[in-house]
Write an enzyme that holds these catalytic residues in place. Structure first.
Site, PDB file in Angstrom:
ATOM      1  CG  HIS A 134      -1.691   1.262   1.356  1.00  0.00           C
ATOM      2  ND1 HIS A 134      -2.692   1.893   0.627  1.00  0.00           N
ATOM      3  CD2 HIS A 134      -1.548   2.393   2.391  1.00  0.00           C
ATOM      4  CE1 HIS A 134      -3.155   2.987   0.802  1.00  0.00           C
ATOM      5  NE2 HIS A 134      -2.579   3.408   2.091  1.00  0.00           N
ATOM      6  CD  GLU A 202      -6.749   1.281   8.483  1.00  0.00           C
ATOM      7  OE1 GLU A 202      -6.087   1.456   9.502  1.00  0.00           O
ATOM      8  OE2 GLU A 202      -6.787   2.426   7.813  1.00  0.00           O
ATOM      9  CE1 TYR A 246       1.347  14.204   2.583  1.00  0.00           C
ATOM     10  CE2 TYR A 246       0.049  15.087   0.955  1.00  0.00           C
ATOM     11  CZ  TYR A 246       1.102  14.375   1.353  1.00  0.00           C
ATOM     12  OH  TYR A 246       2.145  14.132   0.282  1.00  0.00           O
ATOM     13  CB  SER A 259     -12.904   5.203  11.864  1.00  0.00           C
ATOM     14  OG  SER A 259     -11.868   6.230  11.323  1.00  0.00           O
TER      15      SER A 259
END
Length: 423
Positions: A134, A202, A246, A259
Site C-alpha cells: 500500500h 484495515e 496533509y 471510522s
C-alpha cells in the site's frame, strides 16, 4: 470441543471463537456484554455468577459493565480463564447452562434481535501505515517509483493519532464531508463537498491489560500481554481533502469524519491457530522493535460494494492481514517508545492492507489507480471512488486445513450525501 448450541460449518462464530461485543435488545435497553456463538449471543451479564474460577470469582462485576474496558483492564491469565469458562459452559458435555432451561431462556438472545454498539470506550486511536505494498502504491502515484517510500518507512512503523470520538459501529451511515480541496494545481483552493471518498481496508487491534504509566515503555518482545483482540476497521478517507491538508503534519479532517468497526472483538487466543511467518524486514529494526516469535495472521479479507440502484453486491478487493510489514507488536512498541502511556480500550489501526495482486489493493485510490482505471461493478456501473448511496462492507475470516473457521462478522457503512453547509 462441541457446543450444545447448533450452528453451520461456515458460521463466523463457532465455540473456538467466542468474540466479545456489547448489545441492547427490544426487551432490555441497558447495554450488556455478550459473546457470539452461532446465530446467538450469550449474555454475560446474566451468567456472570458462573465465572467462578480462581481469578475471576472476585471480578464477576466486570461482566455487568456496559463496556468491555474493565474486563480488558485485567490480565492475560484472566482473559484465558474467561475463555476456558465460556467454552466449558457451552460444551455439549456440560450441564450447568445446557440443562437449566430458565437460565438459558434469559441468557441467550438471537443476534437478529439486538442492536450492537461500540464495545469499548475508546480513549485513544492510532492509525498506522504498515502495509508495504500500500505504501509503495501510494508513493508511486504521487512521487514516482524512485521515491515511492519515504526514507523512514522501513525503520519504524509510521502512524498518526486519529479521532476516537468518530469511531462508529457497523451499520452506522457516514455523510460525505465538506472541506477544502485543490482541484487545479497552482490555482486557489475550493471549499465544498469531498469528491473523492474512499474506504480503507484495515484491521484494528484493541489494547488490554492494566494501564501503563507515563514514561513506561513496552518493547515488541513484551507486547503480547497488551493485545486483547481484533476488529475489522474501515477508515473512511476523503482523498481530495487529504491531499490539500496533509502537508506538513499529516491526516486531519480527511480522516476524522468517521471510522467504522465490526461489532465483535475476536480475541488473540481465538486467532492463535492462524499465526504465520512475519513479513521479512530489511534492514533489521532497532532492538526495541524486534521480536523473534511469529506474530502475523492469516486473515482473509474482502471488501464489497453495493450501489443504491441494485441489490447486487460486487467484491472489489480480496486481501489478507498477513501482508502487514510491521506487526501489531511493533506498532505497540513504537506507540510507547517515547513513554506514551497505554489505557485499556486504546485502538491501533493497521493502516490500509494491500497485497501485490491488483485485486488485493485495500482502497479505491489503488484499485482505480488514482481514478485512471475505473472499477467495473457486477451491475455494469463503474466506480473510481465511492458515490452517495453506496454501501461498503468489509468481511474477514480465518480458515485452516481442518475446516476451523474464525470470523469477524461484517463491518458495514453506507455513504450518505453531504449535509448542506450553512454559512
Amino acid at each position: 470441543m462441541k457446543s450444545f448450541i447448533e450452528y453451520s460449518s461456515d458460521s463466523d462464530f463457532p465455540i473456538e471463537n467466542l468474540p466479545y461485543g456489547v448489545f441492547t435488545s427490544d426487551k432490555n435497553a441497558q447495554k450488556h456484554i455478550g459473546v457470539a456463538i452461532g446465530e446467538w449471543i450469550l449474555d454475560l451479564n446474566i451468567i456472570s455468577h458462573l465465572f467462578d474460577g480462581p481469578l475471576l470469582k472476585s471480578k464477576q462485576n466486570v461482566f455487568k459493565e456496559e463496556k468491555l474496558n474493565a474486563f480488558m483492564a485485567l490480565t492475560k491469565p484472566h482473559w484465558i480463564e474467561a475463555r476456558e469458562t465460556l467454552q466449558k459452559l457451552l460444551d455439549v458435555s456440560s450441564p450447568a447452562l445446557q440443562n437449566n432451561a430458565e437460565l438459558r431462556e434469559k441468557a441467550f438472545v438471537k443476534q437478529t434481535n439486538v442492536q450492537m454498539h461500540v464495545p469499548v470506550e475508546v480513549g485513544d486511536y492510532t492509525d498506522f501505515y504498515s502495509s508495504l505494498q500500500h505504501a509503495t502504491n501510494v508513493g508511486i502515484m504521487f512521487r514516482g517509483k524512485e521515491a515511492a517510500l519515504f526514507e523512514n518507512w522501513k525503520h519504524l512503523p509510521v502512524g498518526y493519532h486519529g479521532r476516537s470520538s468518530s469511531i462508529v459501529i457497523s451499520g452506522t451511515p457516514i455523510h460525505r464531508p465538506y472541506g477544502q480541496t485543490l482541484p487545479v494545481e497552482g490555482a486557489a483552493p475550493h471549499f465544498g463537498p469531498c469528491k473523492l471518498m474512499d474506504f480503507e481496508l484495515e484491521v484494528g487491534a484493541f489494547v488490554g491489560g492494566p494501564p501503563t504509566q507515563l514514561g513506561e515503555r513496552v518493547c515488541a518482545k513484551d507486547a503480547e500481554d497488551k493485545i486483547f483482540g481484533f476488529v475489522l476497521l474501515n477508515d473512511w478517507s476523503a482523498r481530495d481533502i487529504q491531499k490539500w491538508e496533509y502537508i506538513p503534519l499529516g491526516p486531519f479532517t480527511a480522516k476524522n469524519l468517521g471510522s467504522t468497526i465490526s461489532p465483535w472483538i475476536v480475541t488473540l487466543e481465538a486467532l492463535r491457530p492462524f499465526i504465520v511467518d512475519n513479513f521479512p524486514q530489511d534492514p533489521t529494526p532497532f532492538p526495541y522493535l524486534r521480536h523473534d516469535d511469529k506474530f502475523n495472521f492469516d486473515i482473509k479479507l474482502e471488501v464489497d460494494i453495493q450501489t443504491e440502484k441494485s441489490p447486487v453486491v460486487t467484491t472489489v478487493c480480496r486481501s489478507n492481514y498477513r501482508y502487514m510489514y510491521w506487526t501489531v507488536k511493533q506498532q505497540l512498541a513504537q506507540q510507547t517508545v517515547t513513554g506514551c502511556n497505554l489505557r485499556p480500550g486504546d485502538l491501533l489501526g493497521s493502516g490500509t492492507i494491500s497485497g501485490e495482486a491488483a485485486d488485493s489493493f485495500g482502497s479505491m485510490l489503488e484499485l482505480s489507480w488514482k481514478g485512471t482505471k475505473p472499477v467495473r461493478l457486477s451491475t455494469g456501473e463503474e466506480r473510481k471512488f465511492i458515490q452517495d448511496g453506496d454501501t461498503v462492507t468489509l468481511r474477514g475470516h480465518c480458515l485452516n486445513a481442518t475446516g476451523l473457521r474464525i470470523g469477524f462478522g461484517r463491518c458495514e457503512g453506507k455513504l450518505l450525501p453531504a449535509i448542506p453547509f450553512q454559512e
